[in-house]
Design a protein around this motif. Sequence first.
Motif, PDB file in Angstrom:
ATOM      1  N   SER A 101       0.819  -1.207   0.000  1.00 57.20           N
ATOM      2  CA  SER A 101       0.000   0.000   0.000  1.00 57.20           C
ATOM      3  C   SER A 101       0.856   1.262   0.000  1.00 57.20           C
ATOM      4  N   ARG A 150       0.723   1.170  -8.828  1.00 57.20           N
ATOM      5  CA  ARG A 150      -0.679   1.186  -8.419  1.00 57.20           C
ATOM      6  C   ARG A 150      -1.159   2.616  -8.279  1.00 57.20           C
ATOM      7  N   ASN A 200      -3.877   4.205  -6.041  1.00 52.57           N
ATOM      8  CA  ASN A 200      -4.788   3.917  -4.936  1.00 52.57           C
ATOM      9  C   ASN A 200      -6.120   4.638  -5.093  1.00 52.57           C
ATOM     10  N   ASN A 253      -7.986   2.445  -7.268  1.00 54.61           N
ATOM     11  CA  ASN A 253      -7.980   1.032  -6.860  1.00 54.61           C
ATOM     12  C   ASN A 253      -7.536   0.135  -8.006  1.00 54.61           C
TER      13      ASN A 253
END
Length: 115
Positions: free
Chosen positions: A53, A71, A73, A76
């Motif tokens: 994360s 990624r 966030n 998602n």
Amino acid sequence: QVQLVESGGGLVQAGGSLRLSCAASGSTFSINAMGWYRQAPGKQRELVATIGSGGSTNYADSVKGRFTISRDNAKNTVYLQMNSLKPEDTAVYYCKASRWPNSYWGQGTQVTVSS
């Protein structure tokens, strides 16, 4: 529950590039690690790359220097940029998301690299 949908697979010649995407939906809060795994015919599923994360990454030795995981966030979504593809990269690529204590898998996307 978390639903994962992969996209971006296909057929490419050796040396080419592909970008895989995996969009998560559902109970996406507190998703921790996300990653990509692959399974070639007759072989076990193996780790390709993971990302925490906070952005920490881990790669299989076979893809280091060629693949990049990232990624977003806010969306998602996790991505896998695959460069300098080799025939041995041919496999079904699966996205995985971990949200303690469960893990969730996508349905997979086929990547075929021709020589």
